[in-house]
Design a protein around this motif. Structure first.
Motif: not given
Length: 414
Positions: A20-26, A28-29, A31-35
């Protein structure tokens, strides 16, 4: 690209022991721009770098670049060579011609008057001023007048196929032929005969008066006098009933084997007779196939005759008035003139009909007005009779005063 603001920001130290904390603090902007870019390319037709030349370019085979005279004249680069209407023309020495050209007057819009066809003219019945097409087009209509109102689809003036003005009988004319006049009188006679039959039926079906004879009177008055005879008759009837009950009793003795075998044999024999009878009937029906076919044809003819009658009744219903109220449409009596009263000229003619009444009955016949009954003059409320004191005698007045005083005293005591 990483901005300078992101570099200057201090890196936060956060524990990433849990998912949960790993997903919260990583982050991924990127990756979202690429998608998002990938989705946009798919929506707009795909990545152009990956497409072939045939998909990106096409050869224009239209006639834009064909240099014909009409195309050259329509091209913008040759527009300066064309005549400019905004420039005034060069006038000669004599100047412009003072003669004005007479304008041709537009022909007046005449209605499309078409006489009847040759067949209609031979018949002698056609509209002189009628036109073939009553529905004028939008160009022929007067622009100053409002457009015609189109009625809705469910709007109906009448359900019947009767004409607004029916043609009268030939015998009602002022100088009819003998046969036409006799036919009219015959139809009037039939109507009167029907009325007389209805009256006779109403009087015949009524309950007849009761006529009491002397025998009926004596019989009615002597009921209950001979009681002894009636008691003896009742006793005899009781004895007969007891005897019949004794005869109807069933014995409870057990049947022997011979009796049972006899009953079984009789039952089997009855079954065999029934099956033989059924087979005989079946064979008889097989032999009479032609007769059955004739019966079927006869039934078909009867059914066709019934359908024809039903269709004729339905056609009559289309011209008959419907029921739109409690009253029943009776119609007017046929108009006729006796042979002595027939006139050979219009001046001496007597008209028994009333035009207003005839129009009213026509509306009722064509289901435009409900059938109404003639209401006779009557009083809505009953008259209230009041006896005036001044018309009474003084003794009666004293009695009324005493009665009123007594009523007041009773009320006060209560």
């Amino acid at each position: 690209m990483v901005s300078t603001q992101q570099i200057l920001q201090k890196r936060k130290r956060v524990s990433k022991k849990n998912k949960k904390s790993w997903r919260k603090h990583t982050e991924i902007s990127d990756v979202e721009e690429f998608l998002q870019a990938r989705i946009r390319e798919e929506r707009t037709g795909g990545n152009p770098t990956e497409k072939a030349d045939n998909d990106l370019f096409y050869i224009d085979k239209s006639d834009i670049f064909q240099t014909t005279k009409t195309k050259l004249a329509s091209m913008k680069c040759h527009s300066e060579l064309q005549i400019d209407t905004r420039v005034a023309p060069v006038v000669g020495r004599n100047g412009p011609s003072k003669k004005k050209k007479k304008r041709k007057k537009a022909p007046l819009a005449t209605p499309d008057v078409t006489m009847g066809t040759s067949a209609e003219k031979k018949q002698g019945v056609y509209d002189i001023w009628g036109s073939k097409s009553n529905n004028l087009s939008d160009s022929k209509r007067d622009p100053c007048l409002p457009p015609p109102v189109e009625p809705p689809a469910f709007y109906k003036t009448s359900d019947t196929k009767l004409a607004a003005v029916e043609l009268p009988h030939a015998g009602t004319s002022y100088n009819p032929t003998f046969n036409d006049h006799q036919e009219l009188l015959q139809s009037a006679l039939e109507v009167e005969v029907k009325k007389e039959k209805a009256k006779l039926k109403a009087t015949r079906d009524a309950a007849p008066p009761i006529q009491i004879t002397e025998e009926d009177y004596i019989k009615e008055m002597s009921i209950g006098l001979n009681q002894a005879e009636s008691e003896s008759e009742e006793e005899k009837e009781g004895e007969v009933e007891t005897d019949s009950q004794a005869k109807g009793t069933v014995s409870c003795e057990r049947k022997t084997r011979a009796q049972r075998n006899r009953e079984k044999a009789e039952k089997l024999k009855a079954e065999e007779i029934a099956t033989a009878k059924q087979e005989k009937q079946h064979l008889h029906q097989m032999n009479r196939i032609k007769a059955i076919q004739k019966e079927i044809k006869k039934e078909e003819k009867e059914l066709s005759a019934k359908t024809e009658l039903r269709q004729a009744k339905n056609l009559e219903k289309e011209t008959k008035p419907g029921k739109y109220g409690p009253g029943k449409f009776l119609g007017d009596d046929p108009e006729f003139v006796l042979p002595e009263e027939v006139s050979s000229s219009l001046r001496q003619m007597v008209t028994p009909s009333n035009n207003v009444q005839e129009r009213f009955t026509s509306f009722q016949k064509r289901n435009m007005i409900e059938v109404r009954k003639k209401v006779a003059p009557h009083r809505k409320y009953k008259l209230k009779s009041v006896e005036k004191w001044r018309k009474k005698l003084p003794e009666e007045i004293d009695e009324l005063v005493k009665m009123k005083r007594k009523k007041k005293k009773i009320k006060l005591s209560e």
